[in-house]
Design an enzyme around this catalytic site. Structure first.
Site, PDB file in Angstrom:
ATOM      1  N   ASP A   7      -8.064   5.794  -2.444  1.00 60.72           N
ATOM      2  CA  ASP A   7      -7.244   4.646  -2.056  1.00 60.72           C
ATOM      3  C   ASP A   7      -6.724   3.952  -3.313  1.00 60.72           C
ATOM      4  O   ASP A   7      -7.437   3.146  -3.935  1.00 60.72           O
ATOM      5  CB  ASP A   7      -8.060   3.668  -1.206  1.00 60.72           C
ATOM      6  CG  ASP A   7      -7.185   2.627  -0.525  1.00 60.72           C
ATOM      7  OD1 ASP A   7      -6.004   2.505  -0.908  1.00 60.72           O
ATOM      8  OD2 ASP A   7      -7.661   1.940   0.390  1.00 60.72           O
TER       9      ASP A   7
ATOM     10  N   CYS B 257       0.819  -1.213   0.000  1.00 57.56           N
ATOM     11  CA  CYS B 257       0.000   0.000   0.000  1.00 57.56           C
ATOM     12  C   CYS B 257       0.854   1.265   0.000  1.00 57.56           C
ATOM     13  O   CYS B 257       0.478   2.278  -0.607  1.00 57.56           O
ATOM     14  CB  CYS B 257      -0.965  -0.005   1.179  1.00 57.56           C
ATOM     15  SG  CYS B 257      -0.166  -0.112   2.798  1.00 57.56           S
TER      16      CYS B 257
ATOM     17  N   HIS C  16      -2.352   0.513   6.982  1.00 57.50           N
ATOM     18  CA  HIS C  16      -2.658   0.851   5.592  1.00 57.50           C
ATOM     19  C   HIS C  16      -2.239   2.292   5.323  1.00 57.50           C
ATOM     20  O   HIS C  16      -2.086   3.102   6.240  1.00 57.50           O
ATOM     21  CB  HIS C  16      -4.155   0.683   5.344  1.00 57.50           C
ATOM     22  CG  HIS C  16      -4.541   0.657   3.895  1.00 57.50           C
ATOM     23  ND1 HIS C  16      -3.958  -0.185   2.980  1.00 57.50           N
ATOM     24  CD2 HIS C  16      -5.457   1.384   3.202  1.00 57.50           C
ATOM     25  CE1 HIS C  16      -4.502   0.004   1.799  1.00 57.50           C
ATOM     26  NE2 HIS C  16      -5.414   0.965   1.898  1.00 57.50           N
TER      27      HIS C  16
END
Length: 665
Positions: free
Chosen positions: A479, A419, A463
């Protein structure tokens, strides 16, 4: 000669040797857990000392003289000073206490020395909780207390000694009788603020969590940890997984390798936020860490109150405690998942557009090409579309990016990352395209335990995502990882990646991460619920919670129905106890008491130290009537044989004794 010694070694040990070996075994139960945090030499020295003492006991040798023990003890204390550079504090104090127990085993010359060792071990039981307060530690300490109680009973028993199993059962019963009083004292006794061991940086074994920087590989390392970051209890239904973004540090400065937080602006713009729909109320139980970060669901409506800690809110909506969170804390919060943040004003000073000079030329050129699109929202959509269609791979083990142009190497070379790779590259592209952007780190998702209703967020849920500022909409969450691996956001990290195969065995990975509806999954949920209850009601039983509980009890006691119910319960327990004692009374002993009472009325009371045989001789010499005297003597003879002879049941003896008792006039 060896053949002659074997029978001696195989013979039953003397009473004092058995008690000494039991004391050594009980001490080991208390000392062994300390080996995990003490220097190796302390553990080895204690083990050698206890082995020395056990050998002396078995061989029947004399204890070493003080001339030998004093230099050894002095050298051990000097070793503690050399290891810790002090003799004050938790760790050196526990080390010296452990050594003291071991050395005291070699210096037991009187009965009181045995009890000194036992009581030192009781104190060492307490010190184990300085390092671990988990359920297994508590259970091990309960076992240790039972063993110490059995040892203490062994020293005090005279005459025939029950077997070890019976003594352990006696110790367990004593502990069981003390537990209700201890529980009442724990719940009602006034509590103090802060930990039991109040020295700075010496009281908590806090664990590191999310950092305030982000570099390639940092998140992927953290995501492999199954440690609990925090637990959440919602007042109502739990929001769907894609909305569970737990906000942490916001990063804006980039040096070509690492993202860090921006410096606070001199004149920050006032925060403005509009919300849509009702807020979600929830309670967060945050595990200890070495940081000041407080995590909340995006976006919080109000500043949460953390007992014992001041809380600040940055212009980027980061929540921080004024002090490091070295203990478990709990706070209530209300958040809105639908919001518009600073939609009316644009970002100041261009700090969210800054890029380091001379690095990642291909990415910079791609961003400048995107800037030809007049609509910033379409620029964002174009990058996300490229991520979803560009054969990018989501992995916990991405290739290393050691070069100066790490973003170029990732986007146009390896195309495999976690991520932090996608969030960092996306923000770089957006800034190159003229769209204000920043990296947000925190946690995404969580695992709902159906047993207690708590949502568990682990370090593996760490994250990173992005925020871009769009005209008329303000800061919007984007995202990039969801474009590459939608399962990561919709379900969890475990579902987004292939199942693990430790040591090359996929089946072992399924055991470590069982399916939620499997037997192992249900056991895992049950253990998690028990552990959470322990954390909530034992480890986190603060003065505030105690005050709230006492107030509820006081309100409940104000109703006469509650008082009547408690009185009826106490009466029922008293009657049950009395009936149980009556049922446990030996009928033979009851008849013996009746005979003693009858003879006392005839002028022959039994003295407290007089047994049935001596009592029978005195009755025979008293000159009672022939029938009464013979009946009394026969009664006492049969009772003495029953009580002190070979084991036998008294069921058939009762009618005989009743008949003899009736003849005593």
């Amino acid at each position: 000669m060896a053949a002659l010694r074997l029978p001696r070694l195989a013979a039953p040990l003397a009473r004092d040797k058995q008690d000494t070996l039991l004391l050594i075994a009980s001490s080991l139960l208390v000392l062994v857990p300390h080996a995990a945090h003490l220097p190796v030499w302390v553990s080895l020295l204690c083990g050698a000392t206890l082995a020395w003492r056990a050998g002396l006991t078995l061989l029947g040798r004399r204890l070493p003289p003080n001339l030998l023990l004093v230099p050894i003890a002095a050298a051990a204390m000097a070793g503690v000073l050399a290891s810790y550079h002090t003799v004050l504090g938790r760790d050196p104090g526990v080390a010296m206490l452990v050594l003291l127990v071991a050395f005291k085993m070699l210096e037991m010359h009187a009965r009181r020395d045995l009890f000194v060792v036992v009581f030192l071990c009781y104190f060492l039981v307490l010190t184990n909780f300085f390092y671990s307060q988990t359920i297994p530690t508590a259970l091990l300490m309960l076992v240790s207390i039972v063993a110490l109680l059995a040892t203490q009973l062994s020293f005090q028993l005279t005459g025939a000694v029950p077997p070890l199993r019976a003594r352990l059962w006696m110790g367990a019963r004593m502990l069981g009788m003390a537990l209700p009083l201890a529980a009442a004292a724990f719940v009602l006794f006034p509590r103090i603020e802060g930990p039991l061991w109040g020295m700075p940086d010496d009281a908590h074994g806090a664990r590191s969590g999310l950092s305030d920087t982000m570099a390639p590989g940092q998140m992927s390392d953290l995501a492999q940890s199954e440690e609990v970051a925090f637990r959440v209890k919602f007042d109502g239904p739990v929001p769907p997984q894609p909305r569970l973004y737990w906000r942490g540090p916001v990063l804006g400065d980039y040096d070509g390798r690492t993202w860090t937080r921006v410096r606070p602006a001199r004149d920050p713009q006032p925060l403005s936020m509009s919300v849509d729909g009702p807020g979600l109320g929830y309670q967060v139980t945050l595990e200890p860490s070495r940081t000041r970060w407080l995590f909340v669901l995006e976006m919080p409506r109000t500043l949460p109150s953390v007992p014992g800690h001041g809380v600040t809110l940055s212009p980027e909506l980061e929540l921080q405690s004024l002090d490091p969170l070295g203990e478990r804390v709990r706070y209530d919060a209300v958040s809105h998942v639908r919001y518009n943040l600073q939609a009316a004003a644009s970002p100041v000073d261009g700090q969210w557009l800054a890029l380091p000079y001379g690095i990642n030329p291909r990415t910079r050129a791609a961003g400048q090409a995107l800037a030809q699109e007049p609509d910033p929202a379409r620029r964002v959509a174009a990058v996300l579309r490229d991520f979803s269609r560009g054969e990018y791979v989501y992995t916990l083990q991405p290739p290393l990016l050691p070069g100066r142009d790490a973003v170029d190497d990732f986007l146009y070379g390896t195309r495999a990352g976690f991520c932090e790779h996608y969030a960092g590259a996306f923000v770089f592209l957006m800034r190159a395209a003229g769209v204000p952007a920043r990296v947000v780190t925190g946690y995404q998702g969580g695992e709902l335990n159906p047993i207690d209703g708590y949502l568990t967020v682990r370090q593996s849920d760490a994250h990173a995502w992005a925020e871009v500022w769009l005209p008329g909409r303000g800061w919007v969450r984007v995202d990039p990882t969801a474009a590459v691996s939608p399962e990561r956001v919709r379900r969890s990290l475990a579902r987004a990646l292939p199942p693990p195969a430790p040591f090359g065995f996929p089946g072992l990975g399924q055991l470590l991460q069982p399916a939620p509806d499997s037997l192992l999954g249900r056991i895992r949920y049950a253990f998690g619920a028990v552990n959470n209850g322990w954390n909530q009601w034992v480890l986190n039983y603060t003065p505030q919670r105690q005050h709230s509980l006492v107030e509820r009890l006081r309100e409940g006691m104000s109703h006469w129905q509650a008082i009547a119910s408690i009185a009826m319960l106490c009466g029922a327990l008293f009657l049950a106890r009395k009936f149980s004692l009556r049922r446990k009374t030996d009928p033979v002993d009851t008849l013996y008491s009746a005979l003693c009472q009858r003879l006392g009325q005839l002028g022959l009371p039994r003295t407290p130290d007089e047994g049935p045989t001596a009592y029978a001789r005195r009755v025979a010499a008293a000159g009672l009537p022939a029938g009464a005297g013979a009946a009394a003597e026969e009664f006492l003879r049969r009772y003495s044989a029953y009580r002190y002879g070979a084991p036998a049941t008294g069921t058939g003896l009762v009618p005989i004794l009743k008949d003899l008792l009736s003849k005593v006039r």
